[in-house]
Motif scaffolding. Structure first.
Motif, PDB file in Angstrom:
ATOM      1  N   LEU A 193      48.133   6.733 -31.281  1.00  0.00           N
ATOM      2  CA  LEU A 193      48.110   5.886 -32.461  1.00  0.00           C
ATOM      3  C   LEU A 193      49.338   4.983 -32.519  1.00  0.00           C
ATOM      4  O   LEU A 193      50.401   5.323 -31.989  1.00  0.00           O
ATOM      5  CB  LEU A 193      48.074   6.746 -33.729  1.00  0.00           C
ATOM      6  N   LEU A 196      52.491   1.059 -36.845  1.00  0.00           N
ATOM      7  CA  LEU A 196      52.040  -0.127 -37.557  1.00  0.00           C
ATOM      8  C   LEU A 196      52.586  -0.225 -38.984  1.00  0.00           C
ATOM      9  O   LEU A 196      51.837  -0.438 -39.940  1.00  0.00           O
ATOM     10  CB  LEU A 196      50.504  -0.181 -37.573  1.00  0.00           C
ATOM     11  N   GLN A 666      46.068   7.068 -43.253  1.00  0.00           N
ATOM     12  CA  GLN A 666      46.447   7.100 -41.844  1.00  0.00           C
ATOM     13  C   GLN A 666      45.696   8.196 -41.097  1.00  0.00           C
ATOM     14  O   GLN A 666      45.344   8.029 -39.929  1.00  0.00           O
ATOM     15  CB  GLN A 666      47.963   7.278 -41.739  1.00  0.00           C
ATOM     16  N   GLY A 669      42.304   6.886 -40.382  1.00  0.00           N
ATOM     17  CA  GLY A 669      42.371   5.936 -39.283  1.00  0.00           C
ATOM     18  C   GLY A 669      42.247   6.658 -37.952  1.00  0.00           C
ATOM     19  O   GLY A 669      41.502   6.239 -37.054  1.00  0.00           O
ATOM     20  N   GLU A 670      42.978   7.766 -37.825  1.00  0.00           N
ATOM     21  CA  GLU A 670      42.897   8.559 -36.591  1.00  0.00           C
ATOM     22  C   GLU A 670      41.508   9.153 -36.404  1.00  0.00           C
ATOM     23  O   GLU A 670      40.965   9.162 -35.295  1.00  0.00           O
ATOM     24  CB  GLU A 670      43.930   9.683 -36.639  1.00  0.00           C
ATOM     25  N   ARG A 673      38.737   5.503 -36.611  1.00  0.00           N
ATOM     26  CA  ARG A 673      38.843   4.140 -36.121  1.00  0.00           C
ATOM     27  C   ARG A 673      39.894   3.919 -35.033  1.00  0.00           C
ATOM     28  O   ARG A 673      39.645   3.221 -34.054  1.00  0.00           O
ATOM     29  CB  ARG A 673      39.167   3.181 -37.283  1.00  0.00           C
ATOM     30  N   GLU A 674      41.090   4.472 -35.206  1.00  0.00           N
ATOM     31  CA  GLU A 674      42.236   4.021 -34.418  1.00  0.00           C
ATOM     32  C   GLU A 674      42.351   4.724 -33.060  1.00  0.00           C
ATOM     33  O   GLU A 674      42.164   5.928 -32.956  1.00  0.00           O
ATOM     34  CB  GLU A 674      43.530   4.267 -35.193  1.00  0.00           C
ATOM     35  N   LEU A 689      45.939  -6.647 -33.739  1.00  0.00           N
ATOM     36  CA  LEU A 689      45.032  -6.256 -34.811  1.00  0.00           C
ATOM     37  C   LEU A 689      43.624  -6.804 -34.606  1.00  0.00           C
ATOM     38  O   LEU A 689      42.713  -6.489 -35.382  1.00  0.00           O
ATOM     39  CB  LEU A 689      45.593  -6.733 -36.153  1.00  0.00           C
ATOM     40  N   TYR A 692      42.764  -3.386 -32.334  1.00  0.00           N
ATOM     41  CA  TYR A 692      43.202  -2.065 -32.775  1.00  0.00           C
ATOM     42  C   TYR A 692      42.760  -1.935 -34.224  1.00  0.00           C
ATOM     43  O   TYR A 692      43.230  -2.674 -35.104  1.00  0.00           O
ATOM     44  CB  TYR A 692      44.723  -1.915 -32.651  1.00  0.00           C
ATOM     45  N   VAL A 694      42.656  -0.645 -37.625  1.00  0.00           N
ATOM     46  CA  VAL A 694      43.255   0.132 -38.719  1.00  0.00           C
ATOM     47  C   VAL A 694      42.312   0.134 -39.917  1.00  0.00           C
ATOM     48  O   VAL A 694      41.525  -0.804 -40.092  1.00  0.00           O
ATOM     49  CB  VAL A 694      44.626  -0.435 -39.126  1.00  0.00           C
TER      50      VAL A 694
END
Length: 769
Positions: A193, A196, A666, A669-670, A673-674, A689, A692, A694
């Motif tokens: 990750l 950001l 966050q 996100g993991e 998506r991320e 972005l 990646y 977020v």
């Protein structure tokens, strides 16, 4: 704004953050905002190659450009200039980490030349004019493959890609597995990750006429960075002043010294002028420490009734190409957290840390905690499914019980306090769990993919080391607090003012919190690892208590009474039983500084405390998720998320909710998506972005928050940390929900992130399409 002390107290009150007005009105001062007379600007030329030999560097065209003041390469710098790393494990290999590449580059984005010019644009143009000839070398990006025989060397100075091996063992693991009636095995790969932070890294360095160096830096740890900077550039630490202006987020990634920080400082000293460097977002992607990227291979030994007997965990952690002072920490977290909140006394953990030709990794919100929680919580659910036991029953059977605390785990760590059943019960109540399960089952009858997932977890917080605080009562009776805990969005100025005002029985507007300046604040450690309320608040509470006791003796002297007859009252002190006979803080301070004090007492009214709990605080919680997956597209929808966290005594519920929301964002996100991706040859694939992914505001699900309160018996305020709870507990709950949704198809594990293409492919394969 005046916030008066009330009988119900300020601790536990949802006070709006006092530090927000300048931030939300554009009046904040970030590193980018700082402009100094005669200031120069630094830009860097970076390697596009993940691994290559530097054949030549031609700076002639750049040097000829108007406005260019200096250009340096690795060959121009002393080998003594380097980024320091700490050998946290015996035998840990620490290869060179020069400020500019010398001879070879080992990750894309490695700086090979620096330009200092009169403007940022000129510096960037000149950097682009530098020509470098490279000879590409074989690269390795996957940590497991880096351990294979014949794998390319990420660092040619070493004889292998191994950085360190660390092991920990408790109980009789071999016996536990020999007696097991069932063994669950699971391999989990956690995605890499990007931290950001909203504000990319930046620094402004000014050499002073006195020979000192003033460094304004976007950092979480001014004093720690000062120490590393002194080592990196060979400059006396006591001649360096580090100031953290407003910091736009850090999440662990700004708690250390980077090449650019040391290089800007060196060039400012060399040129005798201020030097500024601000990272672009693209640079931030390939230069700021990244997080996670661990592979956990585990085995859990059980009886058929679900009793857990033993646990084996092997972690392979990807450290990237270079080390810094914090690189080794995240993979080692498993050695303290492997058993989670369960009674598993027979444990073995092996951590293998590996060099690769990728961006370095290090602490990122959670820093090894999310991986540890994910590992045990996925194992528990897989065990329940294989044994045909309800996922609630297996957890309850193995929870550490409240009466067992303080509890020493199978990895020889002592948990302070806990009631895991209580937080689980609250999560089940909030979610109307039985109805949730009925709705899931009805959806399945309609052919839909729906799942419910649970995570019960522990969250160590506070980290190691001390924190400091000074409490000073001014002549006016106002109170100044100097804290070594340097904030970057956590709400320190509000929370610490609440604690101070509560203890000293004044209104919050009588309290000012100062931080982030090594010249002003006594030596501190910084803000990371959910430690601020624990260590920063703890040191503040101790210092305040010392001031109160001294003030009590002065008050007794002024009122000609015995000290034991003096009691605190709003705004000062009074004689017990005679409330009209009282003195204010202003009167006490005037006496303290004016000499009207008891014989033998030192003048002044100021105390400093350094608080080191010498143990972590163990918060805990239960998170529960409802997920639906579109069978035709693979798109997952997180419909509901229930979050119950226990962080001990709650100082400010509103700020805690904000911390949980941020951690959840966050964590999701993991989960969904991320992922930072590199090609097989090491090229960066998700370096902006544009690619990646977020989370956005619209991606956040409905959140329902609850709490339980189990005070920390080893802390002056009874608090535990909560800043990383959301990214510790939410991802495993989502993972278990996704796997529950896919269970009817026979799918028992998929690694995060749960993107639509990944789930679509798994569904089609399972259905034979």
């Amino acid at each position: 704004m005046t916030i008066e002390h009330t009988p119900t107290g300020l601790i536990g009150a949802s006070i709006r953050r006092v530090e927000d007005r300048p931030l939300i009105t554009g009046a904040g001062c970030f590193t980018e905002d700082i402009q100094l007379p005669g200031m120069l600007h630094m830009a860097l030329l970076r390697s596009p190659y993940p691994h290559a030999k530097i054949i030549s560097i031609d700076t002639s065209a750049a040097k000829a450009m108007a406005g260019v003041i200096d250009i340096v390469t690795g060959a121009d710098l002393s080998e003594q200039l380097h980024v320091p790393a700490v050998p946290m494990v015996p035998g840990m290999k620490i290869p060179p980490h020069p400020l500019l590449a010398r001879g070879a580059v080992h990750a894309a984005g490695t700086p090979v030349a620096a330009v200092v010019a009169e403007s940022r644009a000129l510096a960037q143009d000149a950097a682009s004019a530098i020509e470098v000839e490279y000879e590409a070398l074989p690269a390795v990006v996957n940590a497991e493959k880096a351990l294979e025989p014949g794998a390319p060397l990420a660092r040619e100075e070493l004889d292998s890609n191994l950085c360190y091996i660390a092991t920990k063992k408790g109980g009789d693991v071999d016996k536990a597995f020999a007696e097991a009636e069932h063994i669950v095995r699971l391999r989990i790969a956690s995605p890499r990750l990007v931290a950001l932070a909203m504000e990319p890294r930046g620094i402004v360095v000014k050499p002073e006429p006195t020979g000192d160096l003033t460094v304004r830096l976007s950092t979480q740890s001014p004093h720690r960075v000062r120490t590393d900077l002194a080592t990196a550039i060979g400059f006396p630490e006591h001649r360096i002043r580090v100031i953290a202006p407003d910091v736009g987020g850090g999440f662990g990634s700004k708690g250390l010294l980077y090449q650019e920080d040391a290089l800007a400082s060196h060039l400012a000293l060399k040129l005798g002028r201020p030097v500024k460097w601000i990272s672009t977002r693209s640079e931030d992607f390939v230069t700021t420490n990244q997080g996670r990227d661990q592979v956990m291979t585990s085995e859990l030994a059980l009886k058929r009734d679900g009793t857990m007997l033993g646990l084996k965990v092997r972690v392979v952690g990807n450290l990237g190409a270079y080390l810094n002072s914090l690189s080794a920490i995240p993979p080692l977290r498993m050695m303290a957290m492997a058993p989670g909140c369960y009674q598993i006394q027979n444990c073995s953990v092996e951590v293998v840390a590996v060099f690769t030709n990728t961006v370095p990794t290090g602490p990122y919100r959670g820093a090894g905690r999310p991986e540890s929680v994910l590992n045990i919580e996925r194992l528990i659910d897989k065990a329940a499914r294989e044994l045909g036991i309800d996922c609630l029953e297996i957890r309850r059977k193995n929870f550490i019980r409240p009466e067992q605390f303080p509890y020493r785990t199978g990895v020889n760590v002592e948990y302070d306090s806990g009631d895991y059943e209580k937080s689980l019960a609250e999560a089940l109540r909030l979610s109307e769990y039985e109805k949730l399960i009925r709705d899931r089952d009805e959806a399945r009858k309609r052919g839909e993919l729906a799942g419910v997932g649970l995570s019960t977890f522990v969250e160590p917080s506070g980290g190691v080391g001390f924190e400091s605080a000074t409490v000073r009562v001014e002549r006016s009776g106002g109170i100044t607090v100097l804290t070594g805990s340097s904030p970057h969005g956590q709400g320190h100025e509000t929370v610490f003012a609440q604690v101070t005002a509560e203890k000293m029985r004044v209104s919050m507007d009588h309290v000012v919190i100062r931080h982030g300046d090594t010249l002003v604040v006594q030596h501190g450690v910084g803000t990371f690892g959910s430690r601020s309320a624990i260590t920063g608040g703890g040191s503040l509470a101790i210092a305040a208590d010392r001031v109160i006791e001294k003030a009590r003796r002065i008050a007794a002297h002024l009122m000609e009474a015995a000290a034991e007859d003096i009691v605190q009252t709003d705004g000062g002190f009074a004689v017990a039983g005679v409330p009209e006979k009282k003195v204010s803080w202003r009167q006490i301070a005037a006496a303290a500084y004016g000499g009207n004090i008891p014989r033998g007492m030192e003048p002044g009214l100021q105390e400093t405390a350094f608080f080191d709990p010498r143990r972590e605080a163990w918060g805990f919680g239960a998170h529960l998720a409802l997920v639906r997956i579109d069978r035709e597209t693979g798109t997952p929808t997180l419909e509901k998320l229930f979050l119950v966290d226990d962080c001990g005594v709650v100082i400010n519920p509103m700020i805690i909710e904000g911390q949980i929301h941020g951690g959840v964002a966050q964590g999701l996100g993991e989960a969904l998506r991320e992922q930072m991706l590199f090609g097989d040859d090491g090229e960066v694939l998700t370096g902006s972005l544009m690619n990646y992914a977020v989370p956005r505001a619209g991606d956040m699900p409905q959140l329902t928050l609850g709490e339980t309160v189990t005070p920390n018996p080893f802390n002056p305020l009874g608090v535990k940390g909560v800043g990383e709870a959301g990214c510790n507990g939410a991802p495993p709950a989502v993972a278990n929900a996704v796997m529950d949704a896919l269970a009817p198809l026979g799918i028992d594990h998929i690694d995060m992130p749960y993107t639509a293409p990944k789930l679509w492919a798994a569904i089609r394969k399972a259905e034979g399409r």
